[in-house]
Scaffold this motif. Structure first.
Motif, PDB file in Angstrom:
ATOM      1  N   TYR A 234       0.844  -1.209   0.000  1.00 52.17           N
ATOM      2  CA  TYR A 234       0.000   0.000   0.000  1.00 52.17           C
ATOM      3  C   TYR A 234       0.876   1.254   0.000  1.00 52.17           C
ATOM      4  O   TYR A 234       0.628   2.206  -0.771  1.00 52.17           O
ATOM      5  CB  TYR A 234      -0.914  -0.011   1.230  1.00 52.17           C
ATOM      6  N   GLN A 235       1.910   1.271   0.845  1.00 56.08           N
ATOM      7  CA  GLN A 235       2.804   2.430   0.911  1.00 56.08           C
ATOM      8  C   GLN A 235       3.558   2.602  -0.405  1.00 56.08           C
ATOM      9  O   GLN A 235       3.749   3.735  -0.889  1.00 56.08           O
ATOM     10  CB  GLN A 235       3.798   2.264   2.073  1.00 56.08           C
TER      11      GLN A 235
ATOM     12  N   GLN B 176      -6.959   1.265   1.078  1.00 57.08           N
ATOM     13  CA  GLN B 176      -6.336   0.482   2.149  1.00 57.08           C
ATOM     14  C   GLN B 176      -6.538  -1.016   1.857  1.00 57.08           C
ATOM     15  O   GLN B 176      -7.548  -1.403   1.267  1.00 57.08           O
ATOM     16  CB  GLN B 176      -6.972   0.827   3.495  1.00 57.08           C
ATOM     17  N   PRO B 177      -5.575  -1.868   2.236  1.00 59.55           N
ATOM     18  CA  PRO B 177      -5.732  -3.311   2.004  1.00 59.55           C
ATOM     19  C   PRO B 177      -7.009  -3.835   2.655  1.00 59.55           C
ATOM     20  O   PRO B 177      -7.354  -3.443   3.776  1.00 59.55           O
ATOM     21  CB  PRO B 177      -4.495  -3.904   2.680  1.00 59.55           C
ATOM     22  N   TYR B 178      -7.723  -4.683   1.922  1.00 62.26           N
ATOM     23  CA  TYR B 178      -8.909  -5.336   2.473  1.00 62.26           C
ATOM     24  C   TYR B 178      -8.798  -6.829   2.193  1.00 62.26           C
ATOM     25  O   TYR B 178      -8.144  -7.263   1.228  1.00 62.26           O
ATOM     26  CB  TYR B 178     -10.195  -4.754   1.877  1.00 62.26           C
ATOM     27  N   GLU B 179      -9.389  -7.617   3.078  1.00 64.41           N
ATOM     28  CA  GLU B 179      -9.276  -9.073   2.966  1.00 64.41           C
ATOM     29  C   GLU B 179     -10.535  -9.646   2.317  1.00 64.41           C
ATOM     30  O   GLU B 179     -11.651  -9.324   2.712  1.00 64.41           O
ATOM     31  CB  GLU B 179      -9.067  -9.702   4.343  1.00 64.41           C
TER      32      GLU B 179
ATOM     33  N   ILE C 150      -5.820  -1.751  -4.272  1.00 70.89           N
ATOM     34  CA  ILE C 150      -6.156  -1.185  -5.577  1.00 70.89           C
ATOM     35  C   ILE C 150      -5.597   0.226  -5.690  1.00 70.89           C
ATOM     36  O   ILE C 150      -5.730   1.037  -4.772  1.00 70.89           O
ATOM     37  CB  ILE C 150      -7.694  -1.128  -5.778  1.00 70.89           C
ATOM     38  N   LYS C 151      -4.987   0.510  -6.850  1.00 73.98           N
ATOM     39  CA  LYS C 151      -4.594   1.882  -7.172  1.00 73.98           C
ATOM     40  C   LYS C 151      -5.319   2.291  -8.443  1.00 73.98           C
ATOM     41  O   LYS C 151      -5.321   1.568  -9.438  1.00 73.98           O
ATOM     42  CB  LYS C 151      -3.091   2.008  -7.377  1.00 73.98           C
ATOM     43  N   CYS C 152      -5.958   3.459  -8.407  1.00 73.85           N
ATOM     44  CA  CYS C 152      -6.668   3.972  -9.577  1.00 73.85           C
ATOM     45  C   CYS C 152      -5.682   4.726 -10.468  1.00 73.85           C
ATOM     46  O   CYS C 152      -5.089   5.721 -10.042  1.00 73.85           O
ATOM     47  CB  CYS C 152      -7.812   4.888  -9.155  1.00 73.85           C
ATOM     48  N   ILE C 153      -5.485   4.239 -11.701  1.00 72.72           N
ATOM     49  CA  ILE C 153      -4.550   4.864 -12.637  1.00 72.72           C
ATOM     50  C   ILE C 153      -5.253   5.951 -13.450  1.00 72.72           C
ATOM     51  O   ILE C 153      -4.718   7.041 -13.655  1.00 72.72           O
ATOM     52  CB  ILE C 153      -3.950   3.814 -13.594  1.00 72.72           C
TER      53      ILE C 153
END
Length: 336
Positions: free
Chosen positions: A210-211, A266-269, A277-280
């Motif tokens: 995430y970082q 943020q990470p989710y399980e 997820i990162k939005c490009i």
């Protein structure tokens, strides 16, 4: 003279065999006639098949009536609004039979399968149930649906292969005429990363990813340093969320569709994975371009043509009553 006697003897034997065969097939024919509810073209519909479909469809009829009406002695033969429940059930069964038998005849014409009876289909179910493939969970009506669903798919594929060549002009024309079907409210290009949540230190690694996605400009390259991470670049729209039939990715779409360019969630399980997820890119009120849509349009037009062929086959069917009456089967089945 001996030869003539032998010849006469052989002729007598052959005649006897022929008569025996005629009697055998006549008996079989009579037995089949006495167990036939309908003929669809030349295909006899057995009492067993009809009863199975009656059991499968009866709840759709029950739902139209009150509990008191359903429990009445003459429920199936009592007329209401000009029609009896038995007649309504007959219509539903016939509709299903016509569709299935059109598929069956098409399958025979296209050499997808040889001819078969309902009894042989159920015997096949038993054989498969006792094999290593393990279809023991299938009831008769479930296997029947399973069989005809797969058979229709095979028929459509074979008919398309032999008959349909969709031109680029046809696809382009369809695209222009149905452009609203290719217009979406929200579209996002995302970098989707997941790692197994069962891995040692998985939660800490998910936070590290995430970082990295938040701070690194070339996020996709940066994530490759994590050996357990699997990353995909996905283009999702409100028309195509890649959920699949199971809806397993519904949550992913819900999260991604709310994100803005550059944002990282943020990470989710979910499903045994930590997901990030990162939005490009993000676009609203966009349109899927023709080249992207062309393959799905081509397949759609092919399937439409194949379905029309099956509908025409169904419309041309000749329905003839058998020795066993439909309402008789229904009454004897449900009024025991």
């Amino acid at each position: 003279m001996a030869f003539l006697k032998n010849k006469a003897f052989l002729m007598a034997v052959r005649t006897g065999m022929a008569l025996t065969a005629m009697l055998f097939f006549t008996a079989c024919g009579k037995e089949q006639d006495n167990n036939t509810v309908l003929y669809i073209d030349d295909n006899p519909v057995s009492r067993e098949e009809y009863e199975m479909l009656a059991q499968e469809n009866c709840n759709q009829i029950y739902m139209k009536y009150s509990t008191e009406e359903v429990n009445s002695k003459d429920f199936w033969t009592t007329e209401k609004d000009g029609e009896t429940p038995a007649k309504q059930l007959e219509e539903k069964i016939l509709e299903q039979l016509k569709e299935n038998y059109a598929v069956k005849e098409a399958a025979k014409d296209l050499k997808v399968t040889e001819d078969y009876t309902y009894q042989e289909l159920m015997e096949q179910k038993e054989e498969k149930s006792n094999s290593d493939y393990g279809l023991k969970e299938y009831k008769d009506e479930e296997y029947y649906k399973y069989w005809y669903s797969n058979l229709k798919t095979d028929v459509v594929n074979q008919w398309v292969k032999e008959n349909v060549a969709v031109t680029d002009e046809s696809c382009s024309e369809y695209y222009q005429e149905h452009i609203e079907d290719f217009t979406y409210e929200v579209g996002v290009n995302i970098l989707y990363t997941e790692i197994p949540s069962s891995d040692e230190n998985a939660e800490q690694e998910a936070q590290a990813i995430y970082q990295t996605l938040t701070n690194e400009q070339d996020a996709e390259a940066a994530v490759r340093q994590y050996a357990n991470a699997e990353t995909q670049n996905l283009e999702l729209t409100s028309l195509d969320t890649q959920e699949g039939a199971s809806g397993v990715y519904a949550n992913r779409w819900q999260i991604a569709s709310q994100m803005q360019k550059g944002e990282v969630c943020q990470p989710y399980e979910e499903n045994g994975m930590y997901c990030i997820i990162k939005c490009i890119e993000r676009e609203e009120n966009g349109t899927i371009d023709y080249e992207t849509a062309k393959a799905s349009i081509e397949r759609y037009l092919q399937i439409q043509a194949a379905n029309k062929y099956l509908e025409e086959k169904e419309d041309s069917q000749r329905i003839k009553e058998g020795k066993v009456k439909e309402d008789q089967v229904i009454q004897e089945l449900f009024e025991k």
